[in-house]
Design a protein around this motif. Structure first.
Motif, PDB file in Angstrom:
ATOM      1  N   LEU A 120       0.828  -1.209   0.000  1.00 17.04           N
ATOM      2  CA  LEU A 120       0.000   0.000   0.000  1.00 17.04           C
ATOM      3  C   LEU A 120       0.863   1.259   0.000  1.00 17.04           C
ATOM      4  O   LEU A 120       0.541   2.241  -0.682  1.00 17.04           O
ATOM      5  CB  LEU A 120      -0.929   0.004   1.217  1.00 17.04           C
ATOM      6  N   ASN A 121       1.955   1.248   0.749  1.00 19.71           N
ATOM      7  CA  ASN A 121       2.852   2.400   0.753  1.00 19.71           C
ATOM      8  C   ASN A 121       3.528   2.591  -0.599  1.00 19.71           C
ATOM      9  O   ASN A 121       3.777   3.729  -1.013  1.00 19.71           O
ATOM     10  CB  ASN A 121       3.892   2.266   1.864  1.00 19.71           C
ATOM     11  N   ALA A 122       3.829   1.511  -1.296  1.00 19.60           N
ATOM     12  CA  ALA A 122       4.388   1.623  -2.640  1.00 19.60           C
ATOM     13  C   ALA A 122       3.380   2.263  -3.591  1.00 19.60           C
ATOM     14  O   ALA A 122       3.750   3.116  -4.416  1.00 19.60           O
ATOM     15  CB  ALA A 122       4.809   0.250  -3.149  1.00 19.60           C
ATOM     16  N   CYS A 123       2.123   1.890  -3.468  1.00 19.22           N
ATOM     17  CA  CYS A 123       1.087   2.518  -4.298  1.00 19.22           C
ATOM     18  C   CYS A 123       0.934   3.997  -3.962  1.00 19.22           C
ATOM     19  O   CYS A 123       0.749   4.828  -4.861  1.00 19.22           O
ATOM     20  CB  CYS A 123      -0.241   1.793  -4.113  1.00 19.22           C
ATOM     21  N   ASN A 124       1.007   4.329  -2.676  1.00 20.18           N
ATOM     22  CA  ASN A 124       0.933   5.738  -2.281  1.00 20.18           C
ATOM     23  C   ASN A 124       2.106   6.531  -2.845  1.00 20.18           C
ATOM     24  O   ASN A 124       1.930   7.667  -3.286  1.00 20.18           O
ATOM     25  CB  ASN A 124       0.910   5.867  -0.759  1.00 20.18           C
ATOM     26  N   LEU A 125       3.292   5.951  -2.827  1.00 28.00           N
ATOM     27  CA  LEU A 125       4.462   6.622  -3.382  1.00 28.00           C
ATOM     28  C   LEU A 125       4.280   6.861  -4.880  1.00 28.00           C
ATOM     29  O   LEU A 125       4.638   7.926  -5.401  1.00 28.00           O
ATOM     30  CB  LEU A 125       5.723   5.802  -3.113  1.00 28.00           C
ATOM     31  N   THR A 126       3.698   5.898  -5.570  1.00 25.31           N
ATOM     32  CA  THR A 126       3.430   6.060  -7.000  1.00 25.31           C
ATOM     33  C   THR A 126       2.410   7.170  -7.244  1.00 25.31           C
ATOM     34  O   THR A 126       2.586   8.000  -8.145  1.00 25.31           O
ATOM     35  CB  THR A 126       2.913   4.735  -7.593  1.00 25.31           C
ATOM     36  N   LEU A 127       1.357   7.203  -6.432  1.00 23.03           N
ATOM     37  CA  LEU A 127       0.356   8.257  -6.583  1.00 23.03           C
ATOM     38  C   LEU A 127       0.956   9.639  -6.369  1.00 23.03           C
ATOM     39  O   LEU A 127       0.690  10.578  -7.129  1.00 23.03           O
ATOM     40  CB  LEU A 127      -0.787   8.025  -5.595  1.00 23.03           C
ATOM     41  N   VAL A 128       1.779   9.782  -5.345  1.00 22.72           N
ATOM     42  CA  VAL A 128       2.400  11.077  -5.060  1.00 22.72           C
ATOM     43  C   VAL A 128       3.396  11.455  -6.148  1.00 22.72           C
ATOM     44  O   VAL A 128       3.482  12.622  -6.544  1.00 22.72           O
ATOM     45  CB  VAL A 128       3.047  11.058  -3.656  1.00 22.72           C
ATOM     46  N   ALA A 129       4.142  10.493  -6.677  1.00 25.08           N
ATOM     47  CA  ALA A 129       5.113  10.782  -7.738  1.00 25.08           C
ATOM     48  C   ALA A 129       4.408  11.254  -9.005  1.00 25.08           C
ATOM     49  O   ALA A 129       4.822  12.243  -9.631  1.00 25.08           O
ATOM     50  CB  ALA A 129       5.962   9.552  -8.029  1.00 25.08           C
ATOM     51  N   PHE A 130       3.328  10.569  -9.392  1.00 24.69           N
ATOM     52  CA  PHE A 130       2.586  11.002 -10.578  1.00 24.69           C
ATOM     53  C   PHE A 130       1.907  12.345 -10.342  1.00 24.69           C
ATOM     54  O   PHE A 130       1.807  13.170 -11.251  1.00 24.69           O
ATOM     55  CB  PHE A 130       1.559   9.955 -10.998  1.00 24.69           C
TER      56      PHE A 130
END
Length: 99
Positions: free
Chosen positions: A38-48
């Motif tokens: 879930l934290n990896a997905c959050n990092l992806t959302l913030v990066a995009f």
């Protein structure tokens, strides 16, 4: 720093989490690996979100963290219940809790 580096880090974190879910049998370790995913997905959302210059991804990541916090409460309650009844935190023993 290039936003692509954050995406590589998120892919690495998601891969580590997914392999932990598939390989490990301890419920707490599996639970922590799900949180890592879930934290990896959050990092992806913030990066995009940062690449496109808007706050939509950051807002979605915030709500994902709120849902993950609720998941932690319920998941740990289930794990504690499993441990109290079976004296083991193995995922294989979870099917024994059926009525």
């Amino acid at each position: 720093m290039n936003p692509v580096n954050y995406l590589y880090l998120a892919a690495l974190l998601f891969t580590i989490g997914a392999s932990g879910v598939l390989i490990r049998r301890n419920a707490i370790v599996v639970f922590m690996c799900i949180e890592l995913m879930l934290n990896a997905c959050n990092l992806t959302l913030v990066a995009f979100s940062r690449m496109h210059g808007n706050l939509d991804g950051q807002i979605i990541a915030f709500f994902t963290m709120v849902v993950a916090a609720a998941e932690v409460v319920i998941g740990l309650a289930i794990i504690v219940s499993l441990f109290r009844s079976r004296h083991s935190a193995s995922v294989d023993d979870a099917s024994l809790m059926k009525l």
